[in-house]
Write a protein that holds these residues in place. Sequence first.
Motif, short mmCIF file in Angstrom:
data_model
loop_
_atom_site.label_atom_id
_atom_site.label_comp_id
_atom_site.label_asym_id
_atom_site.label_seq_id
_atom_site.Cartn_x
_atom_site.Cartn_y
_atom_site.Cartn_z
N HIS A 166 -32.99 8.04 -5.15
CA HIS A 166 -34.41 7.74 -5.33
C HIS A 166 -34.79 7.91 -6.79
O HIS A 166 -34.00 8.39 -7.60
CB HIS A 166 -35.27 8.66 -4.44
N CYS A 167 -36.01 7.52 -7.12
CA CYS A 167 -36.56 7.68 -8.46
C CYS A 167 -37.76 8.64 -8.38
O CYS A 167 -38.30 8.90 -7.32
CB CYS A 167 -36.99 6.34 -9.04
N VAL B 149 -39.23 8.46 -4.71
CA VAL B 149 -39.45 7.12 -4.16
C VAL B 149 -38.12 6.40 -3.95
O VAL B 149 -37.33 6.25 -4.89
CB VAL B 149 -40.33 6.29 -5.11
N ARG B 150 -37.89 5.92 -2.74
CA ARG B 150 -36.76 5.05 -2.44
C ARG B 150 -37.21 3.59 -2.52
O ARG B 150 -38.39 3.29 -2.46
CB ARG B 150 -36.19 5.33 -1.05
N HIS B 151 -36.21 2.71 -2.67
CA HIS B 151 -36.44 1.26 -2.72
C HIS B 151 -37.23 0.85 -3.97
O HIS B 151 -37.90 -0.19 -3.97
CB HIS B 151 -37.15 0.76 -1.45
N ARG C 258 -41.90 12.73 -0.23
CA ARG C 258 -40.98 11.58 -0.25
C ARG C 258 -41.73 10.34 0.20
O ARG C 258 -42.61 10.41 1.06
CB ARG C 258 -39.78 11.84 0.66
N ASP D 42 -41.49 5.65 0.41
CA ASP D 42 -40.81 4.36 0.25
C ASP D 42 -41.71 3.40 -0.52
O ASP D 42 -42.93 3.38 -0.29
CB ASP D 42 -40.50 3.74 1.61
N ASP E 167 -28.65 2.85 -0.61
CA ASP E 167 -29.79 3.26 -1.42
C ASP E 167 -30.17 2.24 -2.49
O ASP E 167 -31.32 2.20 -2.93
CB ASP E 167 -29.48 4.58 -2.13
#
Length: 395
Positions: A24-25, A36-38, A59, A61, A89
Amino acid sequence: MTQTQPWTGRRLEVEVGPVAHGGHCVARAEGRVVFVRHALPGERVVVEVTEDKGGSFCRADAVEVLSPSPDRVEPPCPVARPGGCGGCDWQHASAEAQRSLKAAVVAEQLQRLAGLDVAVEMEALPGGLGEWRTRLRMVVDGKGRAGFRAHRSHKVVPVRRCTIAAPDLVEDVTARHWTRGAELDLTADSMGHMDIVERPQRGRPRTVTGDGVAVERAGGREWRVDAHGFWQVHPEAADLYADIVAEWAAAPVGGTAWDLYGGAGLFAAVLAEQVGPDGSVLVVESSRSAVADGRRNLADLPQVRFKTGLVEETSLTGRPDVVVLDPPRKGAGKAVVDSIAACQPSRVIYVACDPAALARDVAGFAEHGYRLERLRAFDAFPMTHHVECIALLVR
């Protein structure tokens, strides 16, 4: 701002910051960190909070990309999306971007946890981003459909195929109906043979395809090993890592080497060739089936001795010339590092599947006078956040 209630389900517009370990970022909103994923660094996105246990972070998305990164691509898998499969990921990043992100994570972990400024190059393995995973586990939903878990969830996401799995491995499984709640172990060996086992929640495992034995080739040898035991999941990895260990170990003829967390003895075979019949190689491995496989496969190398047990519970004595260790994701830990260093090997080769664990253990070895001489990092798990590193430590 004082948080009064969980943010779960809330949508926020954020600027995406640097990559972090874990796929994630990092972004920030109202004084809190949002993992944040994606998303990709530099993007402006709308996120939906998926998990909030209070405290300084939550967390989320990325559910809408307002300003995309030039590194963004369309994910090749339809379930590599928010709320979908949790296995990959970085399907939304180009191949070069994936390797750059992973290199940044390794470098950051080494700097933060070991105080080392290392220029990390993430090397690609042959074969590209897809169809590389030869061993995986699937789960069965309440309708008997095979799939994968969603990210940080027990939810099962049914699939028809898997972008990163070896050809035909998943397709053969998803075309069938399975016992509800079961787990499925899938393996495709170097000969292209498949081995599939269904493990129901109650009752005994059922072999669906195969005989429980995988045939693999690495280190100049053919291996017959437990189809569902430990072996590198990328088909090019085992042979490459054996070559690096051979190059870096430089074990003297008649010398002593240790292979800790040694599995079926892949690295032990390489070390045995170097020390010769008058030398000795000790393999310590906790899996009885792996030890049995190792003894059978290396029966022609009497200088190799296997010991079944946990490395952290094994009394390590003597003065080895070189130690190779390939610990699980959590790393070796202080006690094992201290025990190895107390025996004063000239060289330590550390094979790591987690950069944070590697950095912690490198810092531990540094306290005993060992320095990081060389590091190679491999994108051995494309599309995921996982990496493999091999480090050479010298006194």
